[in-house]
Design an enzyme around this catalytic site. Structure first.
Site, PDB file in Angstrom:
ATOM      1  N   CYS A 284      -2.468  -6.332  64.797  1.00  0.00           N
ATOM      2  CA  CYS A 284      -3.667  -7.134  64.515  1.00  0.00           C
ATOM      3  C   CYS A 284      -3.797  -8.281  65.530  1.00  0.00           C
ATOM      4  CB  CYS A 284      -3.606  -7.688  63.094  1.00  0.00           C
ATOM      5  SG  CYS A 284      -5.078  -8.657  62.714  1.00  0.00           S
TER       6      CYS A 284
ATOM      7  N   ARG B 257     -12.955   3.323  63.255  1.00  0.00           N
ATOM      8  CA  ARG B 257     -14.406   3.086  63.238  1.00  0.00           C
ATOM      9  C   ARG B 257     -15.219   4.374  63.108  1.00  0.00           C
ATOM     10  NH1 ARG B 257     -14.442  -0.223  68.599  1.00  0.00           N
ATOM     11  NH2 ARG B 257     -12.805   1.338  68.912  1.00  0.00           N
TER      12      ARG B 257
ATOM     13  N   GLN C  77       0.291  -0.536  54.274  1.00  0.00           N
ATOM     14  CA  GLN C  77       0.574  -1.343  55.463  1.00  0.00           C
ATOM     15  C   GLN C  77       0.825  -2.795  55.046  1.00  0.00           C
ATOM     16  OE1 GLN C  77      -2.306  -2.624  58.560  1.00  0.00           O
ATOM     17  NE2 GLN C  77      -1.095  -1.352  59.957  1.00  0.00           N
TER      18      GLN C  77
ATOM     19  N   ASN D   4      -4.190   6.324  68.942  1.00  0.00           N
ATOM     20  CA  ASN D   4      -5.332   5.666  68.286  1.00  0.00           C
ATOM     21  C   ASN D   4      -6.234   4.966  69.303  1.00  0.00           C
ATOM     22  OD1 ASN D   4      -5.651   2.596  66.438  1.00  0.00           O
ATOM     23  ND2 ASN D   4      -6.923   4.377  66.149  1.00  0.00           N
ATOM     24  N   GLY D   5      -7.525   5.141  69.062  1.00  0.00           N
ATOM     25  CA  GLY D   5      -8.503   4.389  69.828  1.00  0.00           C
ATOM     26  C   GLY D   5      -9.656   5.204  70.351  1.00  0.00           C
ATOM     27  N   ASP D   6     -10.870   4.842  69.863  1.00  0.00           N
ATOM     28  CA  ASP D   6     -12.127   5.364  70.420  1.00  0.00           C
ATOM     29  C   ASP D   6     -12.393   6.848  70.130  1.00  0.00           C
ATOM     30  OD1 ASP D   6     -12.274   2.783  71.543  1.00  0.00           O
ATOM     31  OD2 ASP D   6     -11.168   3.453  73.302  1.00  0.00           O
TER      32      ASP D   6
ATOM     33  N   PRO E 193      -5.855   2.291  58.896  1.00  0.00           N
ATOM     34  CA  PRO E 193      -6.148   1.179  57.963  1.00  0.00           C
ATOM     35  C   PRO E 193      -7.245   0.260  58.495  1.00  0.00           C
ATOM     36  CG  PRO E 193      -4.009   0.866  59.039  1.00  0.00           C
ATOM     37  CD  PRO E 193      -4.485   2.223  59.422  1.00  0.00           C
ATOM     38  N   MET E 194      -8.148  -0.125  57.618  1.00  0.00           N
ATOM     39  CA  MET E 194      -9.215  -1.061  58.012  1.00  0.00           C
ATOM     40  C   MET E 194      -9.473  -2.035  56.873  1.00  0.00           C
ATOM     41  SD  MET E 194     -12.107   1.116  60.035  1.00  0.00           S
ATOM     42  CE  MET E 194     -11.940   2.616  59.080  1.00  0.00           C
ATOM     43  N   ALA E 195      -9.183  -3.320  57.137  1.00  0.00           N
ATOM     44  CA  ALA E 195      -9.433  -4.356  56.138  1.00  0.00           C
ATOM     45  C   ALA E 195     -10.920  -4.392  55.816  1.00  0.00           C
ATOM     46  CB  ALA E 195      -8.968  -5.707  56.668  1.00  0.00           C
TER      47      ALA E 195
END
Ligand SMILES: Cc1cc2nc3c(=O)[nH]c(=O)nc-3n(C[C@H](O)[C@H](O)[C@H](O)COP(=O)(O)O)c2cc1C
Length: 313
Positions: free
Chosen positions: A98, A223, A69, A198-200, A15-17
């Site tokens: 967050c 991202r 979410q 999650n991450g990178d 999820p990305m706002a």
């Protein structure tokens, strides 16, 4: 117990706002994302039937399973919102990651990790009140002296969480440093329910390496998908054949645009996505300056058409 569904592939859109609007999610799903999720939605805003927030509940038929979410600090508010949205979704995720000040100052997001017992209560209550699986998305901990992802993950599992996603940076880190995949591996070793790392992850190579080394069930990509929903196809191809290609970003934006029109996405969001889709393309900087100035759809499409005319790719 309500189980996390078995997904068809292992790369999930995180999820990305401001990024994962319904059209963007549909495009990621088309390219093979195992699952898609709304951006984080404020439980109280849902309970107050805030018009803008309710619009964000919209999904595309291609999204399957559909995850939403929620965030909030009050157990009652989160449970109430969950009961309202469950008829339209398959899984409810609670944002416990967050780090933004405007969220943590209310006690929500990663601030929930300061009170593991309370978080356990929230999951238990949500589980009892709803019929669909509950998942949580956490960070490594609050700061490097308070890394409690394993403790929280165990509590959540015991409380009935169906899966846990972990972005292994601390609240204090925000986006600096790196996600600690060794910690993610440890969380995986401690739990029976699916663990989502999650991450990178920015390339299919990153994906394969982290999947193999951590042995997680799934990986969230955030991202790396901005301006390149095609990353899900690249990952799929790479995992199956060891190679992958790049799809022209403006072509991807065109597909986004068709979906955005279908879902009546507003102009400011389309413009923001247009800017995202031009990152990393040759001479994209100049185009972005022009796109930022555009005031309506016809300005925007004119700029892109002009660019295409003068920059044969
Ligand atoms: C623009 C933006 C918006 C985000 N919004 C959310 C959100 O609404 N909910 C959430 O759980 N995480 C959110 N995140 C965090 C991502 O889902 C993800 O956990 C983080 O970016 C690390 O993954 P990555 O390295 O693949 O980007 C956001 C990240 C970005 C860059």
């Amino acid at each position: 117990m309500k189980q996390f569904p078995k997904l068809k592939s292992q790369a999930i859109l995180s999820p990305m706002a401001g990024v994962t609007d319904v059209a963007f999610r549909a495009l990621c799903k088309k390219y093979g994302a195992a699952m898609t999720c709304t951006e984080f939605l404020h439980s109280t805003a849902i309970n107050r039937r805030n018009k803008k927030t309710l619009e964000m509940l919209k999904t595309d038929p291609i999204e399957n399973p559909k995850q939403i979410q929620l965030f909030g600090a009050s157990i009652d508010e989160v449970v109430k919102a969950a009961k309202f949205v469950e008829k339209d979704f398959d899984i409810i995720d609670i944002n416990c990651g967050c780090p933004a000040w405007k969220v943590i100052k209310t006690g929500a997001g990663s601030e929930l990790m300061k009170e593991p017992k309370q978080l356990g209560d929230l999951i238990k209550k949500l589980n009892n009140a709803t019929k669909i699986p509950i998942t949580i998305k956490i960070r490594a901990g609050i700061d490097d002296k308070h890394i409690n992802a394993i403790e929280i993950a165990k509590i959540a599992e015991k409380a009935g969480a169906a899966a846990i996603a972990i972005h292994a940076r601390t609240q204090k880190q925000g986006y600096s440093g790196k996600s600690d995949w060794k910690l993610i591996k440890k969380v995986k070793e401690e739990l029976k329910i699916p663990v989502i790392g999650n991450g990178d992850i920015f390339t299919p190579e990153d994906f394969k390496e982290k999947l193999n080394s951590s042995k997680v069930d799934y990986i969230l990509i955030a991202r790396g998908a901005i301006g390149n929903p095609y990353i899900f196809k690249q990952i799929d191809d790479y995992m199956k054949t060891g190679t992958y290609n790049q799809k022209d970003k403006l072509e991807q934006f065109n597909e986004y645009l068709t979906l955005a029109k279908k879902h009546k996405i507003d102009f400011s969001q389309i413009k923001s996505q247009a800017i995202n889709f031009t990152k990393g393309i040759r001479s994209g900087g100049k185009l972005r300056v022009e796109l930022a100035k555009s005031k309506n759809m016809s300005d925007l499409t004119k700029e892109i058409d002009e660019f295409k005319k003068h920059h044969k790719r």
